[in-house]
Design a protein around this motif. Structure first.
Motif, mmCIF file in Angstrom:
data_model
loop_
_atom_site.group_PDB
_atom_site.id
_atom_site.type_symbol
_atom_site.label_atom_id
_atom_site.label_comp_id
_atom_site.label_asym_id
_atom_site.label_seq_id
_atom_site.Cartn_x
_atom_site.Cartn_y
_atom_site.Cartn_z
ATOM 1 N N ARG A 111 0.824 -1.218 0.000
ATOM 2 C CA ARG A 111 0.000 0.000 0.000
ATOM 3 C C ARG A 111 0.855 1.264 0.000
ATOM 4 N NH1 ARG A 111 -2.418 -0.827 5.321
ATOM 5 N NH2 ARG A 111 -0.574 -2.113 5.445
ATOM 6 N N HIS A 156 9.519 -8.269 7.353
ATOM 7 C CA HIS A 156 9.950 -8.636 5.988
ATOM 8 C C HIS A 156 10.086 -7.390 5.137
ATOM 9 C CE1 HIS A 156 5.575 -8.490 4.730
ATOM 10 N NE2 HIS A 156 6.139 -8.074 3.610
ATOM 11 N N ARG A 164 6.328 -16.216 -4.893
ATOM 12 C CA ARG A 164 6.820 -14.910 -5.325
ATOM 13 C C ARG A 164 8.212 -15.043 -5.910
ATOM 14 N NH1 ARG A 164 5.049 -10.448 -1.780
ATOM 15 N NH2 ARG A 164 2.922 -10.837 -1.099
HETATM 16 O O1 LIG Z 1 4.606 -7.741 -2.604
HETATM 17 C C1 LIG Z 1 4.497 -7.148 -1.535
HETATM 18 O O2 LIG Z 1 3.534 -7.284 -0.769
HETATM 19 C C2 LIG Z 1 5.551 -6.140 -1.122
HETATM 20 O O3 LIG Z 1 6.630 -6.156 -1.871
HETATM 21 C C3 LIG Z 1 5.807 -6.252 0.354
HETATM 22 O O4 LIG Z 1 7.190 -6.306 0.691
HETATM 23 C C4 LIG Z 1 5.176 -5.008 0.956
HETATM 24 O O5 LIG Z 1 5.928 -3.863 0.559
HETATM 25 C C5 LIG Z 1 5.137 -5.089 2.462
HETATM 26 O O6 LIG Z 1 4.414 -6.250 2.809
HETATM 27 C C6 LIG Z 1 4.447 -3.849 3.052
HETATM 28 O O7 LIG Z 1 3.178 -3.758 2.510
HETATM 29 P P1 LIG Z 1 2.205 -2.564 3.013
HETATM 30 O O8 LIG Z 1 2.915 -1.270 2.636
HETATM 31 O O9 LIG Z 1 0.914 -2.771 2.246
HETATM 32 O O10 LIG Z 1 2.050 -2.708 4.501
#
Ligand SMILES: O=C(O)[C@H](O)[C@@H](O)[C@H](O)[C@H](O)COP(=O)(O)O
Length: 254
Positions: A45, A156, A187
Motif C-alpha cells: 500500500r 519482511h 513470489r
Molecule cells: O509484494 C508485496 O507485498 C511487497 O513487496 C511487500 O514487501 C510489501 O511492501 C510489504 O508487505 C508492506 O506492505 P504494506 O505497505 O501494504 O504494509
C-alpha cells in the motif's frame, strides 16, 4: 554500508507525497549527472501510494521518464495483468500515465510468461537480466540509484521473510519464494545482497502495526530475524515513516 536514518512525517498521506517529491529530486539530479536513473519499485500500500502521489505531482514533468530504468524488488507470481501483481499496480498508479520507455521497464516474469509456471526459472532469468546490466564487476546487478521497499509487521521487506531460505541467500541476486506468509504464497524476490547493491535504499511504512518492527530494525535486530534491518544502501538508507510507524524511534520529525 550506510547507517539508517529515520525521517518521520505527520501521517501516511504526507509521507507518500513527501517521498514522491524526494524521488523526483533524486531522479532529476541523477539524470543531470549521468543521463539516466534506475529505480526499484515495491508492492504494498505504501509503495503504491507513493507512485499515485508521484502521478499527481506537477513536478513529475521534471523527470525524463524515457530515461528511467524500472526494476522490481519483488513480484507476486501471478498471471500477467493480474490486479494483485506489483507490476499491474505500478502501471495503474504511475507507469501507464508517464512517457516511460517500455524497453526500460523490467518486470519479473509471470507464470503465463516465457518461463512458464516455474518461479525458479523466472528468478534465474531476472538474475541474468540484472547481471547483463551490472554497473561494475563488484556485483552482478546494477547499482540501483533508488531502491524503494515496504516493511511487513514481522519485518519482511520485498519478499524476504524472517528466517526464510531467502534471508540466508548470499550467492544469488534473485530467488523464488514459496510458502510466503503474506499471500500469494509464491513470489520472486531480490535478495538482501542485491538490495544492498543500491546507492540508496528507502524503506517506507505507516501504521501502528509496523512500529515494533521499525523500532527493532533500527534498534539493532539481526537481518535473519528482521530482514528489513539488512536493507542498507551503499550511500544512504532512509526509513520514511509516519508518526505511528515511527512511534518507537527517535528521529527528525519532518
Ligand atoms: O509484494 C508485496 O507485498 C511487497 O513487496 C511487500 O514487501 C510489501 O511492501 C510489504 O508487505 C508492506 O506492505 P504494506 O505497505 O501494504 O504494509
Amino acid at each position: 554500508m550506510s547507517r539508517p536514518e529515520a525521517i518521520i512525517h505527520r501521517d501516511g498521506e504526507l509521507l507518500a507525497a513527501a517521498t514522491a517529491a524526494r524521488l523526483v529530486t533524486a531522479i532529476v539530479d541523477t539524470q543531470a549527472a549521468r543521463g539516466a536513473a534506475s529505480v526499484v519499485l515495491t508492492g504494498g500500500r505504501t509503495g503504491t501510494a507513493v507512485l499515485e502521489q508521484l502521478r499527481a505531482a506537477p513536478a513529475r514533468d521534471a523527470v525524463d521518464w524515457s530515461r528511467v530504468d524500472f526494476y522490481w524488488g519483488d513480484e507476486r507470481f501471478l498471471p500477467s495483468g493480474h490486479p494483485d501483481r506489483n507490476e499491474t499496480q505500478a502501471r495503474v498508479a504511475l507507469l501507464d500515465h508517464v512517457a516511460v520507455d517500455p524497453d526500460r521497464v523490467y518486470a519479473m516474469a509471470a507464470p503465463d510468461g516465457e518461463f512458464g509456471d516455474d518461479p525458479e526459472a523466472a528468478a534465474a532469468a531476472y538474475a541474468e537480466l540484472l547481471a547483463a546490466r551490472a554497473t561494475d564487476d563488484t556485483y552482478p546487478a546494477p547499482v540501483f540509484d533508488v531502491c524503494l521497499l515496504g516493511v511487513g509487521e514481522e519485518g519482511h521487506t520485498a519478499s524476504v521473510f524472517p528466517d526464510s531460505p531467502a534471508v540466508h541467500e548470499t550467492g544469488r541476486s534473485v530467488v523464488a519464494v514459496r510458502d510466503c506468509p503474506k499471500p500469494p504464497p509464491i513470489r520472486v524476490s531480490l535478495t538482501l545482497p542485491a538490495i544492498r547493491n543500491s546507492a540508496q535504499v528507502w524503506l517506507m511504512t505507516t501504521g501502528e502495526a509496523k512500529a515494533e518492527a521499525v523500532a527493532a530494525a533500527l534498534g539493532g535486530a539481526s537481518e535473519v530475524a528482521l530482514p528489513a534491518a539488512g536493507a542498507r544502501g551503499r550511500r544512504r538508507t532512509l526509513w520514511l515513516l509516519d508518526r505511528t510507524a515511527g512511534s518507537g524511534v527517535p528521529a527528525h520529525s519532518a
